[in-house]
Motif scaffolding. Structure first.
Motif, short mmCIF file in Angstrom:
data_model
loop_
_atom_site.label_atom_id
_atom_site.label_comp_id
_atom_site.label_asym_id
_atom_site.label_seq_id
_atom_site.Cartn_x
_atom_site.Cartn_y
_atom_site.Cartn_z
N SER A 101 35.24 49.33 36.23
CA SER A 101 35.80 48.17 35.97
C SER A 101 34.40 47.29 35.31
O SER A 101 33.62 46.87 35.70
CB SER A 101 36.40 47.34 37.25
OG SER A 101 36.71 45.91 36.77
N ASN A 102 34.82 46.56 34.16
CA ASN A 102 33.82 46.00 33.50
C ASN A 102 33.73 44.61 33.92
O ASN A 102 32.59 43.63 33.85
CB ASN A 102 34.44 45.54 32.03
CG ASN A 102 34.43 46.84 30.89
OD1 ASN A 102 33.55 47.63 31.23
ND2 ASN A 102 35.35 47.06 30.24
N THR A 103 34.46 44.28 35.00
CA THR A 103 34.26 42.91 35.70
C THR A 103 33.10 42.80 36.72
O THR A 103 32.44 42.02 37.00
CB THR A 103 35.56 42.55 36.57
OG1 THR A 103 35.67 43.43 37.62
CG2 THR A 103 36.68 42.21 35.68
N TRP A 104 32.70 44.11 37.09
CA TRP A 104 31.43 44.44 38.00
C TRP A 104 30.31 43.80 37.56
O TRP A 104 29.45 43.26 38.37
CB TRP A 104 31.54 45.80 38.42
CG TRP A 104 32.38 46.45 39.21
CD1 TRP A 104 33.54 45.94 39.91
CD2 TRP A 104 32.96 47.81 39.05
NE1 TRP A 104 34.41 46.86 40.47
CE2 TRP A 104 34.13 48.08 39.87
CE3 TRP A 104 32.28 48.82 38.74
CZ2 TRP A 104 34.65 49.20 40.31
CZ3 TRP A 104 32.62 50.28 38.74
CH2 TRP A 104 33.96 50.36 39.59
N ILE A 105 29.78 43.97 36.09
CA ILE A 105 28.57 43.56 35.74
C ILE A 105 28.44 42.28 35.77
O ILE A 105 27.40 41.81 36.22
CB ILE A 105 28.45 44.32 34.16
CG1 ILE A 105 28.57 45.78 34.29
CG2 ILE A 105 27.17 43.89 33.56
CD1 ILE A 105 27.66 46.52 35.14
N PRO A 106 29.42 41.30 35.16
CA PRO A 106 29.07 39.93 35.26
C PRO A 106 29.29 39.34 36.69
O PRO A 106 28.16 38.47 37.11
CB PRO A 106 30.24 39.30 34.65
CG PRO A 106 30.76 40.44 33.80
CD PRO A 106 30.44 41.47 34.34
N LYS A 107 29.70 39.92 37.85
CA LYS A 107 29.55 39.45 39.15
C LYS A 107 28.50 39.96 39.55
O LYS A 107 27.68 39.11 40.38
CB LYS A 107 30.68 40.15 39.86
CG LYS A 107 30.62 39.59 41.52
CD LYS A 107 31.50 40.76 42.19
CE LYS A 107 31.36 40.61 43.71
NZ LYS A 107 29.78 40.75 44.15
N LEU A 108 27.90 40.92 39.42
CA LEU A 108 26.44 41.30 39.79
C LEU A 108 25.27 40.50 39.07
O LEU A 108 24.51 40.27 39.91
CB LEU A 108 26.33 43.03 39.44
CG LEU A 108 25.01 43.68 40.02
CD1 LEU A 108 24.95 43.34 41.63
CD2 LEU A 108 24.86 45.10 39.77
N LYS A 109 25.48 40.26 37.97
CA LYS A 109 24.76 39.46 37.25
C LYS A 109 24.62 37.97 37.87
O LYS A 109 23.64 37.39 38.10
CB LYS A 109 24.82 39.24 35.84
CG LYS A 109 24.18 40.57 35.15
CD LYS A 109 24.92 40.25 33.55
CE LYS A 109 23.90 39.83 32.65
NZ LYS A 109 24.14 39.82 31.30
N ASP A 110 25.64 37.35 38.18
CA ASP A 110 25.88 36.07 39.03
C ASP A 110 25.03 36.24 40.42
O ASP A 110 24.50 35.42 40.67
CB ASP A 110 27.35 35.72 39.19
CG ASP A 110 28.04 35.29 37.73
OD1 ASP A 110 27.11 35.11 37.01
OD2 ASP A 110 29.22 35.47 37.81
N ASP A 111 25.39 37.30 41.11
CA ASP A 111 24.56 37.51 42.32
C ASP A 111 23.35 37.53 42.44
O ASP A 111 22.49 37.16 43.20
CB ASP A 111 25.36 38.97 42.99
CG ASP A 111 26.72 38.83 43.37
OD1 ASP A 111 27.36 37.73 43.49
OD2 ASP A 111 27.33 39.74 43.60
N MET A 112 22.81 38.55 41.14
CA MET A 112 21.42 38.43 40.86
C MET A 112 20.61 37.09 40.65
O MET A 112 19.77 36.84 41.32
CB MET A 112 21.28 39.32 39.52
CG MET A 112 19.91 39.54 39.21
SD MET A 112 19.81 40.68 37.72
CE MET A 112 18.27 40.25 37.22
#
Length: 173
Positions: free
Chosen positions: A115-126
């Motif tokens: 899922s391409n939605t994982w990357i932006p979410k992880l960047k926000d968490d980062m």
């Protein structure tokens, strides 16, 4: 007497037809019930064999956490509590003397599709955690990534390459 016999036969025939129809309907009802139960049983069997997606993800996360703690004994590796928004593991890199060098943020995924939605979410968490590097460990990788690589500034790895990648990224910090 003949007329009475004919009427009795007629009534008996009608009664047999009604009873036969009632039995036929009961048999159809029983067959439908059996079919519905078989379908439900097959669904339950499939679900039991598949296991819960949450459980599968949790197993990967716990195994990976144990591996990280085994390889990097000086580091502080903490799981993000259940129900708290954020990645799965916060890995604070430390020198053998105990000095902090930076933070690796880990997210694990044990799913059948990327899922391409994982990357932006992880960047926000980062950003929220102020981690130095974010790494997504997934059983399924995006198109173009074989074992590990970067996608939009986030490292992506399969579970087999995650620990060697962790060692390399850790050295960078």
């Amino acid at each position: 007497a003949r007329k009475l016999d004919e009427e009795r036969e007629k009534i008996r025939g009608e009664a047999e037809l009604k009873v036969g129809e009632a039995h036929r309907l009961k048999d159809l009802e029983k067959d439908k019930l059996i079919q519905d139960l078989q379908t439900a049983l097959e669904d339950m069997k499939r679900k039991a064999e598949q296991g819960s997606m949450e459980t599968q993800g949790e197993v990967l996360e716990q195994d990976f956490e144990a591996q990280l703690k085994g390889f990097f004994v000086h580091d502080d590796i903490q799981p993000v509590p259940k129900g708290v928004r954020g990645a799965d593991l916060i890995h604070t890199v430390r020198t053998p003397m105990g000095d902090e060098c930076g933070v690796l943020l880990w997210e694990t995924k044990n799913t059948k599709a990327w899922s391409n939605t994982w990357i932006p979410k992880l960047k926000d968490d980062m950003t929220e955690i102020r981690a130095s590097i974010a790494i997504l460990v997934s059983v399924v990788l995006p198109a173009g990534i074989k074992r590990f690589g970067q996608v939009d500034g986030v490292w992506v790895s399969d579970p087999l390459c995650a620990i060697p990648l962790a060692a390399a990224l850790r050295e960078q910090l």
